[in-house]
Design an enzyme around this catalytic site. Structure first.
Site, PDB file in Angstrom:
ATOM      1  N   GLU A 205      23.096 -54.504 -78.438  1.00 50.19           N
ATOM      2  CA  GLU A 205      22.361 -55.412 -78.908  1.00 50.19           C
ATOM      3  C   GLU A 205      21.521 -54.887 -79.974  1.00 50.19           C
ATOM      4  O   GLU A 205      20.979 -54.004 -79.919  1.00 50.19           O
ATOM      5  CB  GLU A 205      21.320 -56.223 -77.946  1.00 50.19           C
ATOM      6  CG  GLU A 205      22.442 -56.778 -76.641  1.00 50.19           C
ATOM      7  CD  GLU A 205      21.428 -56.961 -75.571  1.00 50.19           C
ATOM      8  OE1 GLU A 205      20.476 -56.584 -75.470  1.00 50.19           O
ATOM      9  OE2 GLU A 205      21.809 -57.719 -74.453  1.00 50.19           O
ATOM     10  N   ARG A 211      10.890 -56.490 -74.920  1.00 48.81           N
ATOM     11  CA  ARG A 211      11.480 -56.567 -73.611  1.00 48.81           C
ATOM     12  C   ARG A 211      13.021 -56.076 -73.521  1.00 48.81           C
ATOM     13  O   ARG A 211      13.430 -56.107 -72.317  1.00 48.81           O
ATOM     14  CB  ARG A 211      11.382 -57.785 -73.071  1.00 48.81           C
ATOM     15  CG  ARG A 211      12.010 -58.813 -73.809  1.00 48.81           C
ATOM     16  CD  ARG A 211      11.576 -60.224 -72.987  1.00 48.81           C
ATOM     17  NE  ARG A 211      12.286 -61.368 -73.615  1.00 48.81           N
ATOM     18  CZ  ARG A 211      12.361 -62.526 -72.652  1.00 48.81           C
ATOM     19  NH1 ARG A 211      11.791 -62.479 -71.502  1.00 48.81           N
ATOM     20  NH2 ARG A 211      12.903 -63.489 -73.270  1.00 48.81           N
ATOM     21  N   GLU A 340      12.284 -63.594 -67.417  1.00 49.95           N
ATOM     22  CA  GLU A 340      13.554 -63.117 -66.702  1.00 49.95           C
ATOM     23  C   GLU A 340      13.441 -61.843 -66.101  1.00 49.95           C
ATOM     24  O   GLU A 340      13.336 -60.722 -66.943  1.00 49.95           O
ATOM     25  CB  GLU A 340      14.841 -63.591 -67.444  1.00 49.95           C
ATOM     26  CG  GLU A 340      16.004 -63.165 -66.572  1.00 49.95           C
ATOM     27  CD  GLU A 340      17.358 -63.165 -67.429  1.00 49.95           C
ATOM     28  OE1 GLU A 340      17.426 -64.096 -68.344  1.00 49.95           O
ATOM     29  OE2 GLU A 340      18.183 -62.454 -67.071  1.00 49.95           O
ATOM     30  N   SER A 343      19.519 -62.167 -63.100  1.00 48.97           N
ATOM     31  CA  SER A 343      20.347 -63.108 -63.172  1.00 48.97           C
ATOM     32  C   SER A 343      21.191 -63.028 -62.000  1.00 48.97           C
ATOM     33  O   SER A 343      21.799 -61.819 -61.869  1.00 48.97           O
ATOM     34  CB  SER A 343      21.187 -63.112 -64.599  1.00 48.97           C
ATOM     35  OG  SER A 343      20.482 -63.548 -65.714  1.00 48.97           O
TER      36      SER A 343
HETATM   37  P1  ATP Z   1      17.701 -61.893 -71.368  1.00 51.46           P
HETATM   38  O1  ATP Z   1      18.046 -63.001 -71.302  1.00 51.46           O
HETATM   39  O2  ATP Z   1      16.328 -61.335 -70.865  1.00 51.46           O
HETATM   40  O3  ATP Z   1      18.185 -60.831 -72.432  1.00 51.46           O
HETATM   41  P2  ATP Z   1      20.206 -61.144 -69.805  1.00 51.46           P
HETATM   42  O4  ATP Z   1      20.222 -62.622 -69.421  1.00 51.46           O
HETATM   43  O5  ATP Z   1      21.014 -60.913 -71.291  1.00 51.46           O
HETATM   44  O6  ATP Z   1      18.738 -60.919 -70.202  1.00 51.46           O
HETATM   45  P3  ATP Z   1      21.596 -60.202 -67.784  1.00 51.46           P
HETATM   46  O7  ATP Z   1      23.106 -59.861 -68.258  1.00 51.46           O
HETATM   47  O8  ATP Z   1      21.212 -61.293 -67.039  1.00 51.46           O
HETATM   48  O9  ATP Z   1      20.516 -59.967 -68.866  1.00 51.46           O
HETATM   49  O10 ATP Z   1      21.044 -58.696 -66.922  1.00 51.46           O
HETATM   50  C1  ATP Z   1      20.362 -58.654 -65.761  1.00 51.46           C
HETATM   51  C2  ATP Z   1      19.125 -58.276 -65.766  1.00 51.46           C
HETATM   52  O11 ATP Z   1      18.989 -56.880 -66.527  1.00 51.46           O
HETATM   53  C3  ATP Z   1      17.873 -59.460 -66.763  1.00 51.46           C
HETATM   54  O12 ATP Z   1      17.590 -60.208 -65.854  1.00 51.46           O
HETATM   55  C4  ATP Z   1      17.047 -58.261 -67.103  1.00 51.46           C
HETATM   56  O13 ATP Z   1      16.218 -57.879 -65.863  1.00 51.46           O
HETATM   57  C5  ATP Z   1      17.697 -57.075 -67.179  1.00 51.46           C
HETATM   58  N1  ATP Z   1      17.908 -56.730 -68.760  1.00 51.46           N
HETATM   59  C6  ATP Z   1      19.182 -57.278 -69.274  1.00 51.46           C
HETATM   60  N2  ATP Z   1      19.199 -56.934 -70.623  1.00 51.46           N
HETATM   61  C7  ATP Z   1      18.379 -56.028 -70.750  1.00 51.46           C
HETATM   62  C8  ATP Z   1      17.968 -55.289 -71.672  1.00 51.46           C
HETATM   63  N3  ATP Z   1      18.494 -55.130 -73.088  1.00 51.46           N
HETATM   64  N4  ATP Z   1      16.944 -54.256 -71.712  1.00 51.46           N
HETATM   65  C9  ATP Z   1      16.337 -54.122 -70.417  1.00 51.46           C
HETATM   66  N5  ATP Z   1      16.361 -54.933 -69.408  1.00 51.46           N
HETATM   67  C10 ATP Z   1      17.679 -55.757 -69.625  1.00 51.46           C
HETATM   68 MG    MG Z   2      20.554 -63.039 -67.528  1.00 50.52          MG
END
Ligand code: ATP
Ligand code: MG
Length: 417
Positions: A205, A211, A340, A343
């Site tokens: 990304e 965060r 968050e 998920s």
């Molecule tokens: P966000 O909406 O916060 O960007 P996401 O919905 O893209 O997260 P998920 O694919 O649901 O992320 O990933 C599961 C968990 O991993 C998230 O809830 C978060 O705690 C963590 N996480 C996700 N992306 C990242 C990141 N780029 N850096 C650090 N932690 C992350």
């Molecule tokens: Mg998520």
């Protein structure tokens, strides 16, 4: 003589041998004061003889000291070490490139010299707590009879359907760094049934936020014969257990960080209820501000938002009643202290439905053949979730930047140290 850690020394200890770093050194008349630090604490040491030798010892030099423990009114702990012998093991270069004792240095510079930054007890405290978070997560699911798995980190195609992957050269083939262990943990529910893992993931990304990282670690579970509500309950209990363990085992670290933690409560809202509560738009994701607002309505609470719209969840999340036409899914998020942390949801275990969903999401089912096929030969319905380890540490300790709880962050611009 056996080396003692500073935390093991008591006023009644007599002759001791300690090893560590010179945090501070001062010569005052005929007395030398040395503040010695190891990974367990700080000890005041004094020398009344041969103090000339001390004058060229630099800050952060590694030394070993033999001495006698004496009661002292001036020392914070009520005792100090009277040095009988000091040996320099490795002299530190001076001056230091970043201030070890003060936190004023900017985070970028601190991260450039992370090895020095970590000499500060309050920084070590963050990582000792993170270590306890990971340990208690393991302990919780291990005790419940889950099996710890080791999914691969190099994958041949996207696991989520997104494009945010780091490509790697794999001999004559193109491969990617895993963005999640999703597909592997799902496959294993059809044999081991209940699995957990802590595993690194990579997401290409391009944004640079307080965060997000481009490399992070996930604490994941996946459970056969479970729906979204059953795994939300597992998450609630796991987080409560982790916080309880941190409270028990990390008292001095929490004190250093000036934190008073509470074992959180849990609140369960449907996506629709939750988005209305923050005046959000039905059908849209929560903005960071709305996530924060929702958490403020439920202090010290894990806020679950469940039954999200199909449109906002990945292709593998089960639509309600296993109906492709359903607009509501079996997917959820968990929020804590303003953002968050996780998920999850029930997954699609029916190959035909999975292909339909891939098409609905404008993904090519051909790219997911192995994955879809793995559900052809007796796959139970199943559900799971993922908590970001650094994200959770950040929210639990109320840190303002996820890099604070990442040893060596990988972000848009940082690849070293
Ligand atoms: P966000 O909406 O916060 O960007 P996401 O919905 O893209 O997260 P998920 O694919 O649901 O992320 O990933 C599961 C968990 O991993 C998230 O809830 C978060 O705690 C963590 N996480 C996700 N992306 C990242 C990141 N780029 N850096 C650090 N932690 C992350
Ligand atoms: Mg998520």
């Amino acid at each position: 003589m056996k080396r003692m850690y500073i935390s093991e020394i008591k006023p009644s200890s007599k002759q001791v041998l300690v090893k560590g770093w010179v945090q501070r050194i001062k010569l005052l008349g005929k007395i030398a004061f040395v503040v010695l630090r190891d990974s367990t604490g700080i000890l005041q040491c004094i020398a009344k003889k041969n103090i000339k030798e001390f004058s060229n010892i630099t800050q952060e030099s590694v030394v070993e000291i033999k001495g006698v423990v004496k009661k002292s009114k001036q020392a914070k702990k009520g005792h100090e070490l009277e040095i009988s012998d000091l040996k320099v093991i490795n002299k530190s270069k001076a001056p230091l490139p970043a201030d070890v004792e003060k936190s004023k240095t900017f985070i970028d510079k601190r991260l450039d010299y992370r090895f020095l930054d970590l000499r500060r007890p309050e920084i070590q405290a963050i990582f000792k707590i993170q270590s306890e978070i990971a340990n208690s997560f393991r302990e919780f699911f291990y005790k419940k009879g889950f099996t710890e798995i080791q999914p691969p980190s190099i994958i041949s195609s996207s696991s989520e359907g997104g494009t945010e992957l780091f490509p790697v050269k794999y001999f004559e083939k193109k491969a990617f760094l895993a963005q999640s262990p999703q597909l592997y943990k799902q496959m294993l529910t059809s044999s081991l049934e209940r699995v957990f893992m802590i595993t690194p993931v990579w997401r290409a990304e391009k944004h640079n936020t307080p965060r997000h990282l481009n490399e992070s670690r996930q604490m994941d579970i996946e459970v056969a014969f479970a729906n979204q509500f059953e795994v939300m309950k597992e998450l609630e209990e796991a987080v409560k257990y982790i916080v309880k363990k941190v409270l028990e085992k990390c008292k001095s670290e929490l004190e250093l960080l000036n934190l008073k933690l509470k074992i959180p409560k849990a609140a369960y809202l449907s996506y629709e209820q939750a988005i209305k509560k923050v005046n959000g738009k039905l059908g849209e994701d929560f903005t960071p501000e709305q996530e924060k607002k929702l958490c403020e309505m439920y202090p010290d609470t894990i806020v679950f938002t469940h039954s999200w719209p199909v449109a906002l969840k990945p292709f593998y999340i089960m639509p309600k009643d296993e109906n492709i036409k359903s607009k509501i899914s079996e997917g959820f998020d968990a929020l804590f202290n303003g953002m968050e942390i996780s998920s999850g949801g029930q997954r699609i275990h029916i190959p035909k439905l999975l292909i339909e969903m891939l098409k609905l999401k404008k993904l090519n089912p051909k790219n997911f053949t192995d994955y879809v096929n793995s559900f052809e030969y007796g796959s139970p319905y199943h559900a799971g979730w993922s908590i970001g380890l650094e994200r959770f540490t950040m929210t639990l300790l109320k840190l303002n930047n996820i890099r604070e709880c990442t040893f060596f962050p990988r972000d848009r611009t940082r690849l070293t140290p």
